[in-house]
Design a protein around this motif. Structure first.
Motif, PDB file in Angstrom:
ATOM      1  N   ILE A 135       0.839  -1.218   0.000  1.00 28.41           N
ATOM      2  CA  ILE A 135       0.000   0.000   0.000  1.00 28.41           C
ATOM      3  C   ILE A 135       0.873   1.267   0.000  1.00 28.41           C
ATOM      4  O   ILE A 135       0.421   2.330   0.431  1.00 28.41           O
ATOM      5  N   SER A 136       2.103   1.149  -0.472  1.00 33.40           N
ATOM      6  CA  SER A 136       2.991   2.314  -0.490  1.00 33.40           C
ATOM      7  C   SER A 136       2.452   3.432  -1.368  1.00 33.40           C
ATOM      8  O   SER A 136       2.765   4.608  -1.158  1.00 33.40           O
ATOM      9  N   GLY A 137       1.596   3.098  -2.313  1.00 33.28           N
ATOM     10  CA  GLY A 137       1.024   4.118  -3.179  1.00 33.28           C
ATOM     11  C   GLY A 137      -0.010   4.993  -2.499  1.00 33.28           C
ATOM     12  O   GLY A 137      -0.424   6.016  -3.067  1.00 33.28           O
ATOM     13  N   LEU A 138      -0.414   4.636  -1.276  1.00 28.18           N
ATOM     14  CA  LEU A 138      -1.400   5.453  -0.561  1.00 28.18           C
ATOM     15  C   LEU A 138      -0.777   6.703   0.050  1.00 28.18           C
ATOM     16  O   LEU A 138      -1.490   7.596   0.511  1.00 28.18           O
ATOM     17  N   ASP A 139       0.546   6.776   0.094  1.00 23.55           N
ATOM     18  CA  ASP A 139       1.256   7.910   0.699  1.00 23.55           C
ATOM     19  C   ASP A 139       0.857   8.071   2.165  1.00 23.55           C
ATOM     20  O   ASP A 139       0.823   7.104   2.902  1.00 23.55           O
ATOM     21  N   THR A 140       0.517   9.273   2.606  1.00 24.54           N
ATOM     22  CA  THR A 140       0.233   9.519   4.025  1.00 24.54           C
ATOM     23  C   THR A 140      -1.150   8.992   4.396  1.00 24.54           C
ATOM     24  O   THR A 140      -2.159   9.355   3.788  1.00 24.54           O
ATOM     25  N   VAL A 141      -1.168   8.118   5.431  1.00 20.42           N
ATOM     26  CA  VAL A 141      -2.454   7.560   5.881  1.00 20.42           C
ATOM     27  C   VAL A 141      -2.783   7.984   7.311  1.00 20.42           C
ATOM     28  O   VAL A 141      -3.860   7.673   7.822  1.00 20.42           O
ATOM     29  N   GLY A 142      -1.866   8.701   7.953  1.00 24.53           N
ATOM     30  CA  GLY A 142      -2.138   9.146   9.318  1.00 24.53           C
ATOM     31  C   GLY A 142      -0.992   9.975   9.869  1.00 24.53           C
ATOM     32  O   GLY A 142      -0.011  10.269   9.179  1.00 24.53           O
ATOM     33  N   SER A 143      -1.135  10.365  11.134  1.00 23.83           N
ATOM     34  CA  SER A 143      -0.092  11.133  11.806  1.00 23.83           C
ATOM     35  C   SER A 143      -0.222  10.932  13.308  1.00 23.83           C
ATOM     36  O   SER A 143      -1.272  10.507  13.805  1.00 23.83           O
ATOM     37  N   THR A 144       0.850  11.242  14.018  1.00 21.27           N
ATOM     38  CA  THR A 144       0.818  11.174  15.474  1.00 21.27           C
ATOM     39  C   THR A 144       1.855  12.124  16.049  1.00 21.27           C
ATOM     40  O   THR A 144       2.817  12.491  15.380  1.00 21.27           O
ATOM     41  N   LYS A 145       1.631  12.542  17.289  1.00 20.75           N
ATOM     42  CA  LYS A 145       2.625  13.292  18.042  1.00 20.75           C
ATOM     43  C   LYS A 145       3.150  12.395  19.151  1.00 20.75           C
ATOM     44  O   LYS A 145       2.452  11.481  19.620  1.00 20.75           O
ATOM     45  N   HIS A 146       4.383  12.657  19.565  1.00 17.14           N
ATOM     46  CA  HIS A 146       4.920  11.866  20.665  1.00 17.14           C
ATOM     47  C   HIS A 146       5.948  12.667  21.442  1.00 17.14           C
ATOM     48  O   HIS A 146       6.537  13.630  20.948  1.00 17.14           O
TER      49      HIS A 146
END
Length: 216
Positions: A98-109
């Motif tokens: 699924i590398s073609g989906l690019d960004t699928v989410g984000s998080t802070k830590h």
């Protein structure tokens, strides 16, 4: 001749008085505070997410933020170090099939880390050290986007080992410039709604920091 000996002895004493701070650049009870730019570069890998597609995985991008470190010297060579930072924000990318989906989410830590440091006495303004200890990483503000925007994401907090290496260069008036590097063992379990389920993610980043500091 006696006058020359006296002058030589006086000169040697003066040199020793100037050399002493370099030989004992850090002493028991000293506190060192550093602040600067810190970058987190994950060496990430995840379980295969078979509920999405065969071979589907996720990757985690790098991020930069404000880093703060503190060292307290227990002896002239042994210290306790703490790594803190302003939150880092990472994009989560599709990987594998699924590398073609690019960004699928984000998080802070936030990755607070405590280490036991060994400072090598060099007799110069250069002060290298090594450390090992424990990292606790807390994840928050997880979000999804793109192809996964309809589902929710939650990441478990992580406990893991940490190792570090650093180099301080002493300037005048107890100021210094510093470079540090850490390797952090960060593993989390991702929980995704919508029938996708749970899967493990190994983040295991290298952390780099360039900073200025002050010895108190």
């Amino acid at each position: 001749m006696r006058t020359n000996y006296r002058m030589a002895a006086y000169g040697a004493a003066m040199l020793c008085s100037f050399a002493t701070p370099s030989v004992l650049a850090y002493q028991a009870g000293d506190m060192v505070l550093r602040a600067g730019a810190a970058g987190v570069y994950p060496d990430a890998d995840s379980d295969e997410i078979t509920t999405v597609a065969a071979g589907a995985k996720v990757d985690v991008d790098s991020a930069w933020s404000l880093g703060i470190t503190f060292s307290y010297m227990l002896t002239d060579t042994l210290g306790v170090g703490v790594l803190a930072a302003w939150p880092f924000e990472h994009d989560i990318e599709g990987d594998g099939s699924i590398s073609g989906l690019d960004t699928v989410g984000s998080t802070k830590h936030l990755p607070p880390t405590v280490t036991l440091q060994w400072h090598f006495p060099t007799g110069t303004a250069w002060q290298p050290y090594l450390g090992a200890g424990l990292n606790y990483t807390v994840f928050f503000d997880e979000d999804t986007e793109g192809a996964l925007s309809a589902v929710d994401l939650e990441l478990d907090d992580s406990w893991g080992l940490a190792v570090e290496a650093g180099l301080d260069y002493q300037l005048d008036n107890d100021w210094l410039v510093s470079g540090q590097i850490w390797y952090l063992d960060i593993d989390t379990e991702a929980k995704v709604s919508g029938g996708i389920g749970k899967f493990d993610v190994e983040i295991d980043p290298w952390v780099y920091m360039l900073s200025v500091g002050k010895k108190f």
